[in-house]
Design a protein around this motif. Structure first.
Motif, short mmCIF file in Angstrom:
data_model
loop_
_atom_site.label_atom_id
_atom_site.label_comp_id
_atom_site.label_asym_id
_atom_site.label_seq_id
_atom_site.Cartn_x
_atom_site.Cartn_y
_atom_site.Cartn_z
N ASP A 88 0.83 -1.20 0.00
CA ASP A 88 0.00 0.00 0.00
C ASP A 88 0.86 1.26 0.00
OD1 ASP A 88 -2.39 -1.37 -0.05
OD2 ASP A 88 -2.65 -1.36 2.13
N HIS A 89 2.02 1.19 0.63
CA HIS A 89 2.93 2.34 0.62
C HIS A 89 3.51 2.56 -0.78
CE1 HIS A 89 3.70 1.74 5.23
NE2 HIS A 89 2.50 2.24 4.96
N ARG A 90 3.72 1.49 -1.52
CA ARG A 90 4.18 1.63 -2.92
C ARG A 90 3.10 2.30 -3.77
NH1 ARG A 90 5.73 -3.67 -5.56
NH2 ARG A 90 6.71 -2.28 -7.07
N LEU A 91 1.87 1.83 -3.62
CA LEU A 91 0.78 2.45 -4.36
C LEU A 91 0.67 3.93 -4.02
CD1 LEU A 91 -2.01 -0.28 -3.98
CD2 LEU A 91 -0.53 0.10 -5.95
N GLN A 92 0.78 4.24 -2.73
CA GLN A 92 0.67 5.63 -2.31
C GLN A 92 1.82 6.47 -2.85
OE1 GLN A 92 1.36 6.66 1.87
NE2 GLN A 92 -0.52 7.88 1.84
N SER A 93 3.02 5.90 -2.87
CA SER A 93 4.17 6.63 -3.38
C SER A 93 3.94 7.07 -4.83
CB SER A 93 5.43 5.75 -3.29
OG SER A 93 6.57 6.43 -3.77
N HIS A 94 3.48 6.15 -5.65
CA HIS A 94 3.22 6.49 -7.05
C HIS A 94 2.08 7.49 -7.18
CE1 HIS A 94 6.10 3.83 -8.93
NE2 HIS A 94 5.69 2.82 -8.19
N GLU A 95 1.06 7.34 -6.35
CA GLU A 95 -0.07 8.25 -6.44
C GLU A 95 0.30 9.67 -6.00
OE1 GLU A 95 -4.77 8.63 -5.10
OE2 GLU A 95 -3.68 6.75 -4.84
N LEU A 96 1.02 9.79 -4.89
CA LEU A 96 1.43 11.12 -4.43
C LEU A 96 2.32 11.81 -5.45
CD1 LEU A 96 2.15 10.37 -0.66
CD2 LEU A 96 0.25 11.74 -1.59
N LEU A 97 3.21 11.05 -6.06
CA LEU A 97 4.08 11.63 -7.07
C LEU A 97 3.29 12.06 -8.29
CD1 LEU A 97 6.84 12.40 -8.18
CD2 LEU A 97 7.14 10.01 -8.91
N ALA A 98 2.34 11.24 -8.72
CA ALA A 98 1.52 11.60 -9.89
C ALA A 98 0.75 12.88 -9.64
CB ALA A 98 0.56 10.45 -10.21
N ARG A 99 0.20 13.02 -8.45
CA ARG A 99 -0.53 14.26 -8.13
C ARG A 99 0.41 15.46 -8.14
NH1 ARG A 99 -4.09 12.70 -2.77
NH2 ARG A 99 -5.52 11.21 -3.73
#
Length: 378
Positions: free
Chosen positions: A357-368
């Motif tokens: 879940d932290h990996r998913l969040q890392s990519h999402e925060l960067l995309a935003r």
């Protein structure tokens, strides 16, 4: 080079096995991460080829087909197929088969790691010369890691030998790339005999070259007019010389009128710098397992892993210091520096954490923070 705000982001995944989990779970998570990346408007999802280590992307082309089946629009590819372990015809037939069902979405990345190992063991590769750290316009270029000991370690040698037939020799990289292109174009000949890859001939597949130095990979990519990926996340000390060599060697081709450079980076993004640093704190352990010659181990949980000692940290210090870790603003600032200094047309990010879940969040925060058009701003 594109303006910083317009530079696309893509994702590199190794399907890492984490401590307490297993390879089947890592495969399923790779597919889930690809779907996530597509929703966030990352341009590509690439998978790395490694063998006999705790990453589940070893059968890279198989996994590419599974990811392509599970997604709709994102480009999918290899980062990279090790040309010394596969014949050009097996590569082209495999990618041609996937392209038959998902046309126009595949990136065929080629690398020469098997040839590099052969050069080290034969003594034909120059020995790494220690150099002091440099900071080039804000970008850290650390002292190079001496890769010769790693490539000559018993385990690496055994894994390489187990991956091919006894006595086989890796082909010249430029020749292998040329054969791949000829097979895709339907122009391949062996002596006086024309041979056709079926599937493969006419496949709408883009060929890429991956490299970590100013050597043959960069030279081949430039001379053949192919797009080039420079590995800052693996070999940060040589990224600038690799990009410069590629651009100097570049000749326009049917594939490209101008050089096209992608630069890779290892990132961990969280809500704040402290949280990100904690989540990334076992990255050094993972790199140490690789550089010690033992091969990538299961990725450790930062809540339970002891810190590296001074001797261990010295082996991985360059990789730790060139990882982009922090809040979205912190990581974006670092990536913009990387893009500016390398004049990259695109960035390729990989993010490994113990908690998926932290990996998913890392990519999402960067995309935003990068303002990718698919990222949610709720």
């Amino acid at each position: 080079m594109s303006s910083a705000a317009a530079i696309p982001l893509s994702v590199l995944d190794l399907a890492p096995v984490v401590d307490g989990s297993d390879a089947p779970t890592a495969v399923r998570r790779a597919v889930e991460l690809a779907r996530h990346a597509e929703q966030l408007a990352y341009r590509r999802f690439w998978l790395a080829e490694h063998h006999f280590v705790e990453v589940a992307s070893s059968s890279t082309t198989t996994l590419i087909g599974l990811v392509a089946a599970a997604t709709d629009t994102i480009r999918v590819g290899s980062a990279a197929v090790q040309s010394g372990l596969h014949t050009p015809v097996s590569i082209v037939e495999a990618f041609g088969t996937i392209d038959a069902l998902y046309p126009g979405r595949l990136d065929l990345g080629l690398g020469r790691s098997a040839q590099r190992r052969a050069e080290v063991t034969s003594g034909s590769r120059p020995v790494t010369t220690p150099q002091p750290d440099q900071v080039v316009d804000g970008l850290l270029i650390p002292s190079p890691f001496p890769v010769e000991k790693l490539l000559g370690s018993p385990r690496v040698v055994a894994a390489y030998e187990a991956s091919q037939f006894e006595g086989a020799q890796p082909p010249d990289f430029d020749d292998a790339v040329g054969d791949v292109i000829s097979l895709l174009d339907g122009q391949f000949r062996l002596g006086d005999v024309a041979l056709t890859a079926v599937p493969g001939r006419g496949a709408d597949v883009q060929v890429w070259i991956f490299g970590s130095s100013k050597g043959q990979s960069a030279q081949t990519a430039g001379a053949r007019g192919l797009p080039f990926v420079a590995n800052y996340h693996v070999s940060p000390s040589t990224v600038l010389e690799a990009v410069e060599a590629y651009r100097s060697a570049f000749r326009p081709s049917a594939a490209l009128a101008e050089p096209y450079v992608v630069v890779s980076a290892d990132v961990v993004v969280a809500e704040d710098d402290a949280t990100a640093r904690h989540r990334a704190s076992t990255y050094g352990h993972w790199v140490h397992s690789i550089r010690s010659g033992a091969g990538a181990a299961p990725y450790l949980d930062p809540d339970t892993a002891p810190p590296l000692d001074d001797e261990q940290r010295a082996i991985v210090d360059d990789r730790i210091r060139t990882q982009f870790v922090g809040s979205p603003d912190t990581v974006v600032d670092g990536l913009r520096t990387l893009a500016r200094v390398t004049e990259a047309d695109e960035l390729l990010v990989t993010s490994v954490t113990h908690d998926f879940d932290h990996r998913l969040q890392s990519h999402e925060l960067l995309a935003r923070a990068w303002d990718l058009e698919g990222a949610s701003h709720d």
